[in-house]
Design a protein around this motif. Structure first.
Motif, mmCIF file in Angstrom:
data_model
loop_
_atom_site.group_PDB
_atom_site.id
_atom_site.type_symbol
_atom_site.label_atom_id
_atom_site.label_comp_id
_atom_site.label_asym_id
_atom_site.label_seq_id
_atom_site.Cartn_x
_atom_site.Cartn_y
_atom_site.Cartn_z
ATOM 1 N N ASP A 22 -8.817 -2.173 2.867
ATOM 2 C CA ASP A 22 -9.187 -1.033 2.024
ATOM 3 C C ASP A 22 -9.281 0.232 2.865
ATOM 4 O OD1 ASP A 22 -9.290 -2.548 -0.322
ATOM 5 O OD2 ASP A 22 -11.441 -2.961 -0.109
ATOM 6 N N HIS A 23 -9.841 0.095 4.061
ATOM 7 C CA HIS A 23 -9.921 1.232 4.981
ATOM 8 C C HIS A 23 -8.520 1.691 5.392
ATOM 9 C CE1 HIS A 23 -11.303 3.835 8.191
ATOM 10 N NE2 HIS A 23 -10.494 3.199 9.018
ATOM 11 N N ALA A 54 -3.175 6.601 2.623
ATOM 12 C CA ALA A 54 -3.137 7.606 1.549
ATOM 13 C C ALA A 54 -3.433 9.006 2.091
ATOM 14 C CB ALA A 54 -4.119 7.237 0.446
ATOM 15 N N GLN A 55 -4.377 9.106 3.009
ATOM 16 C CA GLN A 55 -4.665 10.411 3.627
ATOM 17 C C GLN A 55 -3.450 10.915 4.403
ATOM 18 O OE1 GLN A 55 -8.388 10.610 5.885
ATOM 19 N NE2 GLN A 55 -9.155 8.939 4.617
ATOM 20 N N ARG A 111 -1.886 11.089 -5.307
ATOM 21 C CA ARG A 111 -2.039 9.635 -5.396
ATOM 22 C C ARG A 111 -2.950 9.343 -6.499
ATOM 23 N NH1 ARG A 111 -6.581 7.872 -1.316
ATOM 24 N NH2 ARG A 111 -7.263 9.851 -0.591
ATOM 25 N N ILE A 167 0.839 -1.207 0.000
ATOM 26 C CA ILE A 167 0.000 0.000 0.000
ATOM 27 C C ILE A 167 0.870 1.252 0.000
ATOM 28 C CG2 ILE A 167 -1.575 1.362 1.444
ATOM 29 C CD1 ILE A 167 -2.707 -1.430 2.405
ATOM 30 N N GLU A 173 -0.904 12.238 2.019
ATOM 31 C CA GLU A 173 -1.281 13.572 1.545
ATOM 32 C C GLU A 173 -0.941 14.662 2.563
ATOM 33 O OE1 GLU A 173 -5.401 12.944 0.607
ATOM 34 O OE2 GLU A 173 -4.931 12.308 -1.441
ATOM 35 N N ALA A 203 -5.773 1.263 3.716
ATOM 36 C CA ALA A 203 -5.142 1.878 2.542
ATOM 37 C C ALA A 203 -5.597 3.319 2.378
ATOM 38 C CB ALA A 203 -5.458 1.071 1.282
ATOM 39 N N ASP A 204 -6.868 3.582 2.612
ATOM 40 C CA ASP A 204 -7.381 4.945 2.515
ATOM 41 C C ASP A 204 -6.752 5.841 3.576
ATOM 42 O OD1 ASP A 204 -9.200 6.892 1.308
ATOM 43 O OD2 ASP A 204 -10.235 6.817 3.241
ATOM 44 N N ARG A 205 -6.636 5.336 4.789
ATOM 45 C CA ARG A 205 -6.024 6.140 5.870
ATOM 46 C C ARG A 205 -4.539 6.379 5.588
ATOM 47 N NH1 ARG A 205 -9.137 9.163 9.040
ATOM 48 N NH2 ARG A 205 -7.040 9.679 9.703
#
Length: 125
Positions: free
Chosen positions: A101-102, A108-109, A125, A15, A112, A104-106
């Motif tokens: 998936d959750h 990525a945040q 991303r 990830i 950022e 991975a989103d965290r």
């Protein structure tokens, strides 16, 4: 190390390293992920100081977001020692049914939050 920890590390590695200019480096004995020449955006801890947990650490926008996440799901989130006072939150990965998936989103945040403007302006991303 448990086999689950190794699988969790490999998932987090895939990830994190898929994000632009991400790199891995050990920090304080744990695998950490950072932007080349920049700040860390994720770590994974396993049995940190004997707590028996495996968790991914990511940045939050601050104390309010951290408190909200912990209030909404204290079985998933907690304020990690050392990193928590600087706005990091821990996401447990050692419970059955971990939602990668959750996570991975965290991750990525978190990326950022530390990414230099030039990366964000290039589309992030």
């Amino acid at each position: 190390m448990s086999p689950d920890y190794n699988a969790d590390l490999e998932r987090l590695r895939a990830i994190a390293l898929a994000l632009p200019e991400a790199a891995e480096r050990t920090s304080h004995g744990s695998p950490g992920f950072h932007i080349e020449g920049g700040k860390f955006f994720a770590y994974i801890w396993h049995d940190h100081h004997g707590d028996g947990e495996t968790a991914v650490m990511v940045k939050t926008s601050g104390a309010d977001e951290m408190a909200d996440l912990i209030d909404r799901d204290p079985a998933l989130y907690y304020k990690p020692p050392y990193l928590g006072p600087s706005g990091w939150i821990a996401i447990r990965t050692d419970a059955p049914g971990t939602d990668w998936d959750h996570i991975a989103d965290r991750v990525a945040q978190s990326w950022e939050m530390v990414a230099p403007r030039r990366l964000l302006e290039m589309g992030g991303r």
